[in-house]
Structure formats: structure tokens, C-alpha cells
Scaffold this motif. Sequence first.
Motif, mmCIF file in Angstrom:
data_model
loop_
_atom_site.group_PDB
_atom_site.id
_atom_site.type_symbol
_atom_site.label_atom_id
_atom_site.label_comp_id
_atom_site.label_asym_id
_atom_site.label_seq_id
_atom_site.Cartn_x
_atom_site.Cartn_y
_atom_site.Cartn_z
ATOM 1 N N ASN A 13 0.851 -1.195 0.000
ATOM 2 C CA ASN A 13 0.000 0.000 0.000
ATOM 3 C C ASN A 13 0.886 1.245 0.000
ATOM 4 N N SER A 14 0.271 2.418 0.013
ATOM 5 C CA SER A 14 1.081 3.637 -0.149
ATOM 6 C C SER A 14 1.962 3.905 1.059
ATOM 7 N N SER A 15 1.719 3.216 2.199
ATOM 8 C CA SER A 15 2.617 3.402 3.355
ATOM 9 C C SER A 15 3.765 2.405 3.322
ATOM 10 N N GLY A 16 3.835 1.585 2.270
ATOM 11 C CA GLY A 16 4.940 0.636 2.153
ATOM 12 C C GLY A 16 4.673 -0.669 2.899
ATOM 13 N N GLU A 17 3.447 -0.867 3.382
ATOM 14 C CA GLU A 17 3.099 -2.100 4.111
ATOM 15 C C GLU A 17 2.804 -3.217 3.109
ATOM 16 N N LEU A 18 3.143 -4.468 3.462
ATOM 17 C CA LEU A 18 2.868 -5.587 2.549
ATOM 18 C C LEU A 18 1.542 -6.259 2.903
ATOM 19 N N PHE A 19 0.886 -6.822 1.878
ATOM 20 C CA PHE A 19 -0.374 -7.537 2.117
ATOM 21 C C PHE A 19 -0.117 -8.724 3.055
ATOM 22 N N GLY A 20 0.913 -9.496 2.743
ATOM 23 C CA GLY A 20 1.405 -10.536 3.667
ATOM 24 C C GLY A 20 0.587 -11.810 3.707
ATOM 25 N N ASP A 21 1.229 -12.855 4.289
ATOM 26 C CA ASP A 21 0.600 -14.187 4.367
ATOM 27 C C ASP A 21 -0.623 -14.145 5.280
ATOM 28 N N GLU A 22 -0.475 -13.395 6.381
ATOM 29 C CA GLU A 22 -1.547 -13.411 7.372
ATOM 30 C C GLU A 22 -2.873 -12.908 6.796
ATOM 31 N N ARG A 23 -2.787 -11.801 6.051
ATOM 32 C CA ARG A 23 -4.018 -11.263 5.451
ATOM 33 C C ARG A 23 -4.609 -12.258 4.460
ATOM 34 N N LEU A 24 -3.698 -12.927 3.698
ATOM 35 C CA LEU A 24 -4.193 -13.903 2.714
ATOM 36 C C LEU A 24 -4.934 -15.029 3.440
ATOM 37 N N HIS A 25 -4.311 -15.550 4.507
ATOM 38 C CA HIS A 25 -4.944 -16.634 5.274
ATOM 39 C C HIS A 25 -6.298 -16.180 5.812
ATOM 40 N N HIS A 26 -6.315 -14.924 6.271
ATOM 41 C CA HIS A 26 -7.544 -14.404 6.843
ATOM 42 C C HIS A 26 -8.654 -14.353 5.788
ATOM 43 N N VAL A 27 -8.318 -13.880 4.583
ATOM 44 C CA VAL A 27 -9.328 -13.792 3.510
ATOM 45 C C VAL A 27 -9.839 -15.201 3.171
ATOM 46 N N LEU A 28 -8.899 -16.155 3.101
ATOM 47 C CA LEU A 28 -9.302 -17.520 2.745
ATOM 48 C C LEU A 28 -10.277 -18.065 3.779
ATOM 49 N N GLN A 29 -9.971 -17.763 5.038
ATOM 50 C CA GLN A 29 -10.820 -18.266 6.111
ATOM 51 C C GLN A 29 -12.190 -17.586 6.095
ATOM 52 N N ALA A 30 -12.144 -16.257 5.927
ATOM 53 C CA ALA A 30 -13.387 -15.487 5.965
ATOM 54 C C ALA A 30 -14.329 -15.863 4.825
ATOM 55 N N HIS A 31 -13.778 -16.455 3.752
ATOM 56 C CA HIS A 31 -14.620 -16.779 2.589
ATOM 57 C C HIS A 31 -14.549 -18.259 2.260
ATOM 58 N N ALA A 32 -14.513 -19.049 3.330
ATOM 59 C CA ALA A 32 -14.315 -20.498 3.179
ATOM 60 C C ALA A 32 -15.394 -21.135 2.307
ATOM 61 N N THR A 33 -16.569 -20.567 2.331
ATOM 62 C CA THR A 33 -17.671 -21.232 1.623
ATOM 63 C C THR A 33 -17.716 -20.863 0.145
ATOM 64 N N GLN A 34 -16.863 -19.918 -0.244
ATOM 65 C CA GLN A 34 -16.943 -19.482 -1.652
ATOM 66 C C GLN A 34 -16.411 -20.551 -2.605
ATOM 67 N N THR A 35 -16.927 -20.511 -3.817
ATOM 68 C CA THR A 35 -16.426 -21.442 -4.843
ATOM 69 C C THR A 35 -15.056 -20.950 -5.277
ATOM 70 N N ALA A 36 -14.339 -21.829 -6.008
ATOM 71 C CA ALA A 36 -12.981 -21.483 -6.486
ATOM 72 C C ALA A 36 -13.024 -20.161 -7.245
ATOM 73 N N ASN A 37 -13.995 -20.058 -8.106
ATOM 74 C CA ASN A 37 -14.086 -18.875 -8.954
ATOM 75 C C ASN A 37 -14.302 -17.606 -8.124
ATOM 76 N N ASP A 38 -15.255 -17.655 -7.172
ATOM 77 C CA ASP A 38 -15.539 -16.491 -6.338
ATOM 78 C C ASP A 38 -14.350 -16.153 -5.444
ATOM 79 N N LEU A 39 -13.684 -17.211 -4.980
ATOM 80 C CA LEU A 39 -12.557 -16.976 -4.073
ATOM 81 C C LEU A 39 -11.422 -16.227 -4.799
#
Length: 563
Positions: free
Chosen positions: A503-529
Motif C-alpha cells: 500500500n502507499s505506506s509501504g506495508e505488505l499484504f502478507g501471508d496473514e491477510r491472505l490466510h484471513h481472507v481464505l478463512q473469511a470466505h471459506a464457503t466461496q467457490t474457487a471462482n468467487d474466491l
Amino acid sequence: MQRHISVFADWNAIPTLLAFSDELEADWRMPADYGYLLRMVIEEVATNIVKYGYHDHNRDQIHLSCTYDQGVLTITIRDRGQPFDPLTAPPPDLHAAADQRALGGLGIFFVREYADTLTYHHDPDSGWNELTVTKTMTMLDRLRSLPLFQAVPEAVLSALAPRLAECRLAPGEVLFHQGDTGHECYVVLSGAVEVITFVNGAELRLEVFHSGQIIGEMSLIDHSPRSATVRAIEPSRLVALNEQVFATLIGSSPALAMHMLRSIVSRVRNTNQRMIHDLERKNAELLTAYQQLQAAQAELIRYNRLEEELDVARRIQQSFLPRVLPQPPGWRIAAFSRGAQAVGGDFFDTIPLPDGRIGLIVADACGKSVTAALFVALSRSLLRATSQAAANLPHSTDNGAALLQHTIGLTNDYICREHGEANMFVTLFYGLLDPTTGRLLYANAGHNPPLRVNHDGTVVEELSEGVLPIGIVVGQTYEVRELYIAHGEKLVAFSDGITEAMNSSGELFGDERLHHVLQAHATQTANDLVITVVAAVDAFAAGAPQADDITLLVVERLPTEQA
Ligand SMILES: Nc1ncnc2c1ncn2[C@@H]1O[C@@H]2COP(=O)(O)O[C@H]2[C@H]1O
């Protein structure tokens, strides 16, 4: 103008003071009779002080200060010798024989005659004597002192001078404006005035006129409006000459007329020179601007051509990506890839093999843009070709590990041998999925470990990172590992552009955020995910420029009830 000198009151003082007076006369360009008065004061007053002012034990300093301002010369002499008031000195007997006259009286007499004012003051407490002498120039004196009028007959000058009026200007004050009607010209007596005109509304200074120069004569000669504005830049004194006086002066002195002609001719020459110079400069600027324009146009054409070529390259690269992804029964496969530039170094691929297995590839070629894109084309073609060739080998149907090793090994060796000098490499995840059993054989050549995610979105396994990327060491072997994807589980493979999005502050998206998104959208289909993860990365970057290509592949095994 003001100057000061202090000297010890002995006989050496006189030549020092006289040298000082010569200096002033030259520096201040005083008329000769002013210099004469100054010298006389030094010779008479200072000599008296040295001669009679002291007993030898108490000699002190003589202080001489002079100011010359607006035609007024003021001379002040201070000393602490015997008081002597020159004003009380009896006038010399001009008729007495020279050897009978009182010493010094004659000089003081001349000073008194020549000066306009003479004041003397003695302070008995401090012992200071102060003699002040002033002389103010008459208009005739002043005109006479100017070289311009030197050739004008004395009779003409004496007749005109008393009729002439002086005008004074403060700095910034305007004498007349461009366009005014002019009935007078002016001679600068002291100070300085500038001649200005206006170009596109901006002021342009044409000339500065000093003492002794004539200004505003053009309107008197051709009866046209003032050709420029005249404004003082210092406190200035000028004498105005009306048309009649001007005509008399010119008529009486061919030398004055010639002087004026010369100044007008030189003005014409200067103007010509300036015009030519300006034109030359403008031509040169135009030429430079034209050349820059041509270069910019050429650059633009080149840029547009490059853009077009890049666009073609982008379309070709897009066409490399599988248009339709295989969807074996009980499975859903979705993927996304977006370059940071027109063309990129990431790619994914799905390779259906004759025995029903599917090759799943996510790769990232080092570098960016065209170089990376060319390398992508090479690596992808090699992997496709070697995969298909290996799949046709008789032993390959039952030996997935050999197929993987063979495919990656051949690709690696070919790139190392044929393109080693390019110093390029590709990180690669290559999985071989058997959709009937959920068995996945995979090899990882330095790529981000893909994730195995269970039905509730928890990351249950980070797949091995493996060894070196392909394209580095000839003969490198790639270990093949095995896992099973259970019903309801997903395999998420991605490139580092996802986790390292900034982001513009130089912060990285990172593994943790990715894991969090995957968890938060566990029910989504491959395409939606796939869509959700990319949207989360974009929302995180919040408009900050995408620094790296992003690629994502999601393989989902449907829960038993849906399979
Ligand atoms: N190019 C120039 N260089 C110097 N002096 C100028 C120039 N143009 C005009 N002047 C002086 O500025 C005066 C403006 O009023 P006049 O036209 O009466 O007379 C003009 C000249 O004395």
C-alpha cells in the motif's frame, strides 16, 4: 556624498589634505571652482591651524569632512588648537604694500568672498573649534560645469540661466509617461533617471541617464508624443528647457547640436544592434524549439509504436493462458493473472494429460516487462511440450513422479544450456492432479509454497518450497512430493505479487491477510474466491501502483454431497 579625513596637525597635514581634496574633486566630478574653494580652505585654514594653533607639546588632530549634495558643497574643519574666528579677522588692506600686510589675512578674505556661508564656533568646555564653509551652485555655475554646455557662448548661457527652473524627483517618481505630449526637454543635473518602455505589459529599461545628459528631446524635435516613460531611480535634480530655450541653445552652438545628433545616432545604432541581436536570439530559440518539437514528435511516434507492439505482446501473452480451465467432475478450477505492466513475468497453466490427470502450473519468471514475457513464452512452451511428450512415454501412465521430474528436469536443463547467458530463472510450482483420487504429486522449484485449505477455510498445510528455481543449475533434480486433497478442501497457489502487494505506506499484504481472507470466505467457490482475493489485494493497495504481477490458482474439491 560625504567623506572625512583626520590628520595630525603638523606640516605634513597640508599636502595630505590637498591630495584628499584632489581625490574628492575627481570622484565627485565637482566643478573647478568648488575644488578651488576646497583647496583654498585647506591652504588657508589648515595652514593657520598648523602654524598658530598649537604650542608644540599639545599638537592634536585636524578633522576635515566634506559633503556634496544637490549642488551644495559643505566643508567642515574641526581642531582643538587656539581659537581663531576668521569672521572677526579684519579685512586685509588691499592697498598696503605686500610686505606691510598682516600674514594670512588675504587667504581668509578670499575664502569669505568665495563661499556662500561661513560659520565658526568654539566650545570653551571641550576646546573644539569648528569652521563650516558652504557653497551653493547657481544655475549658471551648474550649466557651465556640464560638458554639454561647454561650447555654448557665455552670453547665451548667462542670459538663459536665470530663466531656467529646476525640478526635483524622488526615487520612483515619474517625470513623464510614454504617450504624453512633450513641450520640454531636461538636463540631468544630479542623480539618475531611467527610460522605460513596455513590452507585452512588462517594463523594459532602455537606458539610464546621469548628470550632464539631456532627455526628452525627441518630442521637441519631431513634435510627437513621448516615446518612453522617464522615472527617477535616485533623488535627482533636472533643469527643464522649453522649446524656445532648446531652440536658442541649439541655434547658438553647432557643437551642442552635433552632440545631440551624435547621441540620437548612437541611440539608433544601439536600437538596430539590439533588434538584430534579439532577432538572432529569437531565431536560435525558434530553431532549438523546432528541433525539440521534432525530437518529441519522433519520440512520440516511437512511443506509440512501442505501445502498439506492447499491446500486441500483451494479447499474445494473454492467449498463452488457457482460455477454458478443465473442470473434472467433483472439482472446480479457477485462476487469474494480471501483469504490473503491459506484459509480465507470471503465468499459470493447466495441462490435461491423456490419462485424465491434469498438470497445474503457477510460475514467475524473474524480471519484468518484455524480457520476463519472452522468458515466460519460452518456459511455458517447454513445460507444455515436455509434459505432453513425457505423458506419452510408456512408463509415465503409472509413474507421475517420473513424469514430473522428467518434465521439469528437461525444461531446466534446456534453459540452463541454451539461455544460461541470459541469467534468467523461473520459480515454478508444478502439480499433477489425479481428479479421481484427489492425489496430487508436485514439485516446487523455488516458488511460494501453495496452501492446502480445509472446508472451514483453515490453512492446514503449506506445501514445500522446494529447491532452486529452474534455469540456474544444469542437472538439478526436483523432489516430488505427494498429498491428497480431501472433499471440501482447496489448493491455493499464487505468486509473490499477492503477498508482497504494497500500500502507499509501504506495508505488505502478507501471508496473514491472505490466510484471513481464505478463512473469511471459506464457503466461496474457487471462482468467487479468486475474485475475492484479488479484490482484497486491490482494496489493501488502495490505488498504490501495482509493483509486481499477481497470479492466483484455486483448485477446489467439492464436498462429497455436491461431488
Ligand atoms: N532607445 C532609447 N534609448 C535611450 N533613450 C531613449 C530611447 N528612446 C527614447 N529615449 C529618451 O526617452 C525620451 C522619451 O521622451 P521623448 O520621446 O521626448 O525623448 C526620448 C529620449 O530622450
